[in-house]
Design a protein around this motif. Sequence first.
Motif, PDB file in Angstrom:
ATOM      1  N   ALA A  46       0.800  -1.222   0.000  1.00  0.00           N
ATOM      2  CA  ALA A  46       0.000   0.000   0.000  1.00  0.00           C
ATOM      3  C   ALA A  46       0.840   1.284   0.000  1.00  0.00           C
ATOM      4  O   ALA A  46       0.586   2.180  -0.815  1.00  0.00           O
ATOM      5  CB  ALA A  46      -0.972  -0.002   1.176  1.00  0.00           C
ATOM      6  N   PRO A  47       1.847   1.448   0.873  1.00  0.00           N
ATOM      7  CA  PRO A  47       2.627   2.682   0.848  1.00  0.00           C
ATOM      8  C   PRO A  47       3.310   2.923  -0.498  1.00  0.00           C
ATOM      9  O   PRO A  47       3.327   4.055  -1.008  1.00  0.00           O
ATOM     10  CB  PRO A  47       3.651   2.479   1.976  1.00  0.00           C
ATOM     11  CG  PRO A  47       3.012   1.490   2.889  1.00  0.00           C
ATOM     12  CD  PRO A  47       2.258   0.567   1.999  1.00  0.00           C
ATOM     13  N   GLY A  48       3.873   1.868  -1.095  1.00  0.00           N
ATOM     14  CA  GLY A  48       4.535   2.019  -2.391  1.00  0.00           C
ATOM     15  C   GLY A  48       3.572   2.418  -3.485  1.00  0.00           C
ATOM     16  O   GLY A  48       3.917   3.193  -4.386  1.00  0.00           O
ATOM     17  N   LEU A  49       2.344   1.906  -3.426  1.00  0.00           N
ATOM     18  CA  LEU A  49       1.337   2.272  -4.418  1.00  0.00           C
ATOM     19  C   LEU A  49       1.021   3.756  -4.352  1.00  0.00           C
ATOM     20  O   LEU A  49       0.894   4.428  -5.391  1.00  0.00           O
ATOM     21  CB  LEU A  49       0.070   1.453  -4.186  1.00  0.00           C
ATOM     22  CG  LEU A  49      -1.095   1.745  -5.140  1.00  0.00           C
ATOM     23  CD1 LEU A  49      -0.804   1.188  -6.521  1.00  0.00           C
ATOM     24  CD2 LEU A  49      -2.399   1.156  -4.605  1.00  0.00           C
ATOM     25  N   LEU A  50       0.908   4.297  -3.153  1.00  0.00           N
ATOM     26  CA  LEU A  50       0.626   5.727  -3.011  1.00  0.00           C
ATOM     27  C   LEU A  50       1.799   6.570  -3.496  1.00  0.00           C
ATOM     28  O   LEU A  50       1.604   7.594  -4.157  1.00  0.00           O
ATOM     29  CB  LEU A  50       0.304   6.056  -1.553  1.00  0.00           C
ATOM     30  CG  LEU A  50      -0.983   5.447  -0.984  1.00  0.00           C
ATOM     31  CD1 LEU A  50      -1.146   5.835   0.486  1.00  0.00           C
ATOM     32  CD2 LEU A  50      -2.199   5.895  -1.783  1.00  0.00           C
ATOM     33  N   ARG A  51       3.015   6.157  -3.181  1.00  0.00           N
ATOM     34  CA  ARG A  51       4.196   6.910  -3.622  1.00  0.00           C
ATOM     35  C   ARG A  51       4.324   6.910  -5.141  1.00  0.00           C
ATOM     36  O   ARG A  51       4.798   7.889  -5.725  1.00  0.00           O
ATOM     37  CB  ARG A  51       5.467   6.318  -2.993  1.00  0.00           C
ATOM     38  CG  ARG A  51       5.562   6.529  -1.482  1.00  0.00           C
ATOM     39  CD  ARG A  51       6.924   6.120  -0.945  1.00  0.00           C
ATOM     40  NE  ARG A  51       7.029   6.414   0.484  1.00  0.00           N
ATOM     41  CZ  ARG A  51       6.794   5.530   1.437  1.00  0.00           C
ATOM     42  NH1 ARG A  51       6.452   4.277   1.121  1.00  0.00           N
ATOM     43  NH2 ARG A  51       6.896   5.882   2.707  1.00  0.00           N
ATOM     44  N   ALA A  52       3.903   5.822  -5.778  1.00  0.00           N
ATOM     45  CA  ALA A  52       3.976   5.722  -7.235  1.00  0.00           C
ATOM     46  C   ALA A  52       2.774   6.368  -7.914  1.00  0.00           C
ATOM     47  O   ALA A  52       2.641   6.287  -9.141  1.00  0.00           O
ATOM     48  CB  ALA A  52       4.081   4.257  -7.651  1.00  0.00           C
ATOM     49  N   ARG A  53       1.897   7.021  -7.118  1.00  0.00           N
ATOM     50  CA  ARG A  53       0.681   7.673  -7.611  1.00  0.00           C
ATOM     51  C   ARG A  53      -0.270   6.683  -8.257  1.00  0.00           C
ATOM     52  O   ARG A  53      -1.015   7.016  -9.190  1.00  0.00           O
ATOM     53  CB  ARG A  53       1.030   8.793  -8.613  1.00  0.00           C
ATOM     54  CG  ARG A  53       1.956   9.878  -8.079  1.00  0.00           C
ATOM     55  CD  ARG A  53       1.325  10.616  -6.893  1.00  0.00           C
ATOM     56  NE  ARG A  53       2.046  11.839  -6.572  1.00  0.00           N
ATOM     57  CZ  ARG A  53       3.060  11.914  -5.717  1.00  0.00           C
ATOM     58  NH1 ARG A  53       3.454  10.813  -5.074  1.00  0.00           N
ATOM     59  NH2 ARG A  53       3.673  13.056  -5.476  1.00  0.00           N
ATOM     60  N   GLY A  54      -0.259   5.446  -7.753  1.00  0.00           N
ATOM     61  CA  GLY A  54      -1.221   4.462  -8.223  1.00  0.00           C
ATOM     62  C   GLY A  54      -2.599   4.684  -7.651  1.00  0.00           C
ATOM     63  O   GLY A  54      -3.560   4.049  -8.080  1.00  0.00           O
ATOM     64  N   ALA A  55      -2.694   5.555  -6.672  1.00  0.00           N
ATOM     65  CA  ALA A  55      -3.974   5.933  -6.070  1.00  0.00           C
ATOM     66  C   ALA A  55      -3.815   7.324  -5.492  1.00  0.00           C
ATOM     67  O   ALA A  55      -2.704   7.750  -5.147  1.00  0.00           O
ATOM     68  CB  ALA A  55      -4.396   4.938  -4.997  1.00  0.00           C
ATOM     69  N   ASP A  56      -4.935   8.039  -5.399  1.00  0.00           N
ATOM     70  CA  ASP A  56      -4.893   9.399  -4.839  1.00  0.00           C
ATOM     71  C   ASP A  56      -4.809   9.372  -3.318  1.00  0.00           C
ATOM     72  O   ASP A  56      -4.229  10.264  -2.703  1.00  0.00           O
ATOM     73  CB  ASP A  56      -6.139  10.169  -5.275  1.00  0.00           C
ATOM     74  CG  ASP A  56      -6.215  10.310  -6.785  1.00  0.00           C
ATOM     75  OD1 ASP A  56      -5.414  11.062  -7.353  1.00  0.00           O
ATOM     76  OD2 ASP A  56      -7.082   9.658  -7.391  1.00  0.00           O
ATOM     77  N   ALA A  57      -5.405   8.368  -2.714  1.00  0.00           N
ATOM     78  CA  ALA A  57      -5.380   8.191  -1.259  1.00  0.00           C
ATOM     79  C   ALA A  57      -5.670   6.726  -0.984  1.00  0.00           C
ATOM     80  O   ALA A  57      -6.054   5.975  -1.881  1.00  0.00           O
ATOM     81  CB  ALA A  57      -6.397   9.099  -0.571  1.00  0.00           C
ATOM     82  N   GLY A  58      -5.480   6.331   0.267  1.00  0.00           N
ATOM     83  CA  GLY A  58      -5.725   4.932   0.566  1.00  0.00           C
ATOM     84  C   GLY A  58      -5.833   4.669   2.054  1.00  0.00           C
ATOM     85  O   GLY A  58      -5.289   5.414   2.883  1.00  0.00           O
TER      86      GLY A  58
END
Length: 265
Positions: A46-58
């Motif tokens: 999850a943290p890596g997905l947010l850093r890669a802009r794979g999601a706006d929030a989570g």
Amino acid sequence: MTGSEESPSFRLAYVPGVTLSKWVRIWNERLPDVPLTLVPVSAAEAPGLLRARGADAGFLRLPIDRTDLSAIPLYTETTVVVIPKDHLVAAADEVSIEELADDIVLHPLDDTLEWERPPGRPALERPATTADAVELVAAGVGLLLVPQSLARLHHRRDLTYRTVTGTPQSRVALSWPEEATTDLVDDFIGIVRGRTVNSTRGRRSAPEEPKTSAGRAAGKSAGRSPGTAAGKSAGKSAGRSGGTSPRGGSRGSKLPKRGKPRRRS
């Protein structure tokens, strides 16, 4: 619309066990023109997905490295032990971690609890996922400690769970890239924090028309009718100045009585 313009959308990531229905419903009510895309992700990724802009929030599980991520802790989950229904622990409402010292306790690679030292006796191998560990519990290989939401997520009819005291607990937080705090992220933060649509901190609150003192006075004056207290008061005043008394006589000022004329001698 030019090729560079895109319709607004919001991508929301979430880890297993988090229930989103309430927040998704409010989002769709308040922002029906902005599609909400749900992105399932494992707790570790999850943290890596947010850093890669794979999601706006989570929604993710703490702790995380907050170097470039903002996070709002939301709630802490109860830790439970998943057991077969015929296990001795099933007879109690809750157990302490010390009571599991003689049992094999499975420790999956995606475990979300921070253990200084895992409890119980270790298994020969660590299961790859929590789902795999649940299957092993059902097979009678060992027990499993997880946040309560994960025990519900992986519910089986032949298994149950009980609260365990003296264990680490998992905290769920809303997180987003610190440098990407967009207006839509602010909208979602407001929803999660329980702000109303007319909150003074919300961007989409509808402004109220200002009421001037003259407008308020005009409203009050227009609302009066002859049947109101003011009308009755005016009627009484008029009656006192020129009306008649209940006996038919004048209610005006009394004139002095005129006597008989005197004879001149």
